[in-house]
Structure formats: structure tokens, C-alpha cells
Design an enzyme around this catalytic site. Structure first.
Site, short mmCIF file in Angstrom:
data_model
loop_
_atom_site.label_atom_id
_atom_site.label_comp_id
_atom_site.label_asym_id
_atom_site.label_seq_id
_atom_site.Cartn_x
_atom_site.Cartn_y
_atom_site.Cartn_z
N ASN A 1 0.87 -1.19 0.48
CA ASN A 1 0.52 0.54 -0.24
C ASN A 1 0.99 0.97 -0.04
OD1 ASN A 1 -3.03 -0.36 -0.70
ND2 ASN A 1 -3.42 -0.50 1.95
N HIS B 1 -3.71 3.72 -2.30
CA HIS B 1 -4.37 2.65 -1.72
C HIS B 1 -5.47 2.00 -2.54
CE1 HIS B 1 -4.46 3.44 2.32
NE2 HIS B 1 -3.35 4.14 2.20
N GLU C 1 -6.94 -6.48 6.03
CA GLU C 1 -6.32 -7.24 4.48
C GLU C 1 -6.40 -9.34 5.17
OE1 GLU C 1 -2.67 -5.79 7.09
OE2 GLU C 1 -4.87 -4.89 6.60
#
Length: 306
Positions: free
Chosen positions: A185, A190, A220
Site C-alpha cells: 500500500n 490505496h 487485509e
């Protein structure tokens, strides 16, 4: 629209059925309230067109029984036809839950009017039911991955827990965590991270059975419920998921590796798991063990959470 005609006089019943079918509706018939009630237990009926005075169970009693049994998922429009035209009988019909109370007739246009009003309300209820189901699904769906969300997971966990305890069946759960996702990320942003989560979610869903539940558990993290799966079978299934995700070959250059997942698996054990949280804790402990041993692997839960 399906209409159930209820009348103890065969000539009247046959005439009403002919008119209902002439208007293009599917028609069922019963000779009294008891027979009508039996039909309603097995057939989907939208409208009941019933005589008032019948032996064994009259029209008002049938209407009351239908209203008492309704659970909000389906509404049956109820029309009473009677030779009694006084106000007192009309009020009794309304109190019983009837949608309409009319004098008996053999006029096709009047029956058309009665059923036309019924059809409009039936269609409205159908639309509201569809919208309600859509809203319920949306409230239980993770918008990014289209998997079940935590609300759906909590409901399904409670169901699986109860069923497994009652019938002494097997069930396993797996917690799947994307390895070093923060570094991905941080490097790619993102939006790219969201795309990776979507691909992983789709991969998990495609590589488990239709009866298995797949949920977004956290940022996640994903959780998979595997009913009727013992530990060995669950581990085999999760290793297939892990390898397939690795084969996506999504490069995480920041971590200098292919995006992978670590997985912890726990079979429900009534002798150890006093609660759903205890079962979750053992799966979580297995996940942390997979992380500690180098990631990109499947580990099974210890008998007690560490």
C-alpha cells in the site's frame, strides 16, 4: 397471480373459478376453510377469494388463521364474499384482517375490479419484498470485495456453531492474511491495494466450495468457514488457496517478494472451544504462527490459544 377460491357450493365455486381464469389468473379451489388451509401450506397463493358461511371453518376463521401465521415474508390478500350486507358483518371482516368484504356476485366486471385492486397491492408487496431483500444483502456485504462483511460473519458463525454443536458435525475455519500488505500500500497507493484485495477475494471465493462462507474479516484479512470439513481437509483446501494466490504473481517490490498469504486453520473442538471467540482465538494463533515461521504458509491451531 394465483387466486384460491373457497366456497362450499360447487356451482358457485366453479363459476368463480371460470371468471378468475377468464381474467388470466391461475386458480386453485377449496370447498371449505380447512381444505383451503391445507392448500396454503403447500402452494404459493397471492389472493384468497372466500365465502363467509361454510362448514368446518368459515371465511372469517380462515382469514384469522392466515393473518396469525404470516411472518412478514409474504402477504396474502383476502377477500370475503357474503350474502350478509349489514355493517356489523363488514366490521367483523375488517377486524379479522380481510382486505375486502363484498356481496356475492356473478358479475365478471365486479370480480375484475376486486382482483384488479388485489393485484396492485400484491405487486406492491412483491416490489417491497425485493427491495427489502436487496437492502438486507447490501447491509451484509463488504462493498470493496463483495464478500460477506462482519455482520454476515457473526450471523453465520452463530448458525454454524449451533448446528455443529447440536448434530456433532465437523466444521473448520481459516483466517487468511495478506503478507506485508502495508508495504504494498505504501509503495503503490490505496487504489492499487484495493485492487489486490479484490483479486485475492475473488481467488479465495473461486477456490473453495459453494457451501463455504468467505468474508472480509478486517483490512487485509479474510475468514473462510468450511462446514463439514475436518482439519486435514480444511488444510488441503487452504493450501490450494494459498498456492493459487501466489500464482497470481503480484509483485511487491518494496518487500522484494510476490504477494502471498499466511493462513491459520482451526477445527471446532467442543472440548476446547467454550465459545465462538475461543474458536476464533485458536485460528488467530495459528495465523500468527504462520507469520512467525516465514509467511506464505498454512498452520493449524494449537489445542489451546497461545
Amino acid at each position: 397471480m394465483t387466486v384460491l377460491v373457497v366456497d362450499d357450493q360447487s356451482a358457485v365455486r366453479d363459476a368463480l373459478c371460470e371468471m378468475v381464469e377468464a381474467l388470466g389468473y391461475h386458480c386453485l379451489a377449496a370447498c371449505n376453510g380447512e381444505e383451503a388451509w391445507r392448500i396454503l401450506q403447500t402452494e404459493h397463493v397471492d389472493v384468497v377469494l372466500s365465502d363467509w358461511q361454510m362448514p368446518r371453518m368459515n371465511g372469517v376463521e380462515l382469514c384469522q388463521r392466515i393473518r396469525n401465521a404470516e411472518n412478514g415474508n409474504h402477504y396474502t390478500y383476502f377477500i370475503l364474499l357474503t350474502g350478509l350486507s349489514d355493517k356489523e358483518h363488514f366490521l367483523r371482516a375488517m377486524e379479522a384482517g380481510a382486505d375486502g368484504c363484498y356481496e356475492k356476485c356473478s358479475n365478471l366486471n365486479e370480480i375484475r375490479a376486486y382482483l384488479g385492486s388485489a393485484e396492485r397491492l400484491v405487486n406492491l408487496h412483491r416490489r417491497l419484498e425485493r427491495e427489502s431483500q436487496t437492502s438486507l444483502r447490501a447491509a451484509r456485504t463488504d462493498p470493496l470485495t463483495q464478500l460477506g462483511n462482519r455482520l454476515r460473519l457473526d450471523e453465520d458463525l452463530a448458525t454454524v456453531w449451533s448446528r455443529t454443536k447440536r448434530y456433532r458435525s465437523t466444521c473448520a475455519m481459516a483466517i487468511v492474511d495478506v503478507d506485508e500488505f502495508k508495504s504494498y500500500n505504501d509503495q503503490f497507493g490505496h487504489l492499487a491495494g484495493d485492487a489486490v484485495l479484490q483479486r485475492i477475494a475473488q481467488t479465495i471465493r473461486r477456490n473453495v466450495r459453494d457451501v463455504d462462507g468467505v468474508y472480509r474479516y478486517g483490512g487485509e484479512e479474510f475468514l473462510v468457514l468450511l462446514p463439514e470439513q475436518a482439519l486435514r481437509q480444511a488444510v488441503r483446501a487452504m493450501n490450494r488457496v494459498r498456492k493459487t494466490i501466489e500464482q497470481l504473481s503480484i509483485l511487491n517490490t518494496s518487500a522484494r517478494r510476490i504477494v502471498s498469504v499466511s493462513i491459520g486453520v482451526a477445527e471446532l473442538d467442543p472440548s476446547v472451544d467454550a465459545s465462538i471467540d475461543a474458536w476464533l482465538a485458536r485460528a488467530d494463533a495459528a495465523l500468527y504462527r504462520a507469520k512467525a515461521l516465514g509467511r506464505n504458509r498454512v498452520e493449524i491451531a494449537p489445542s489451546r490459544p497461545r
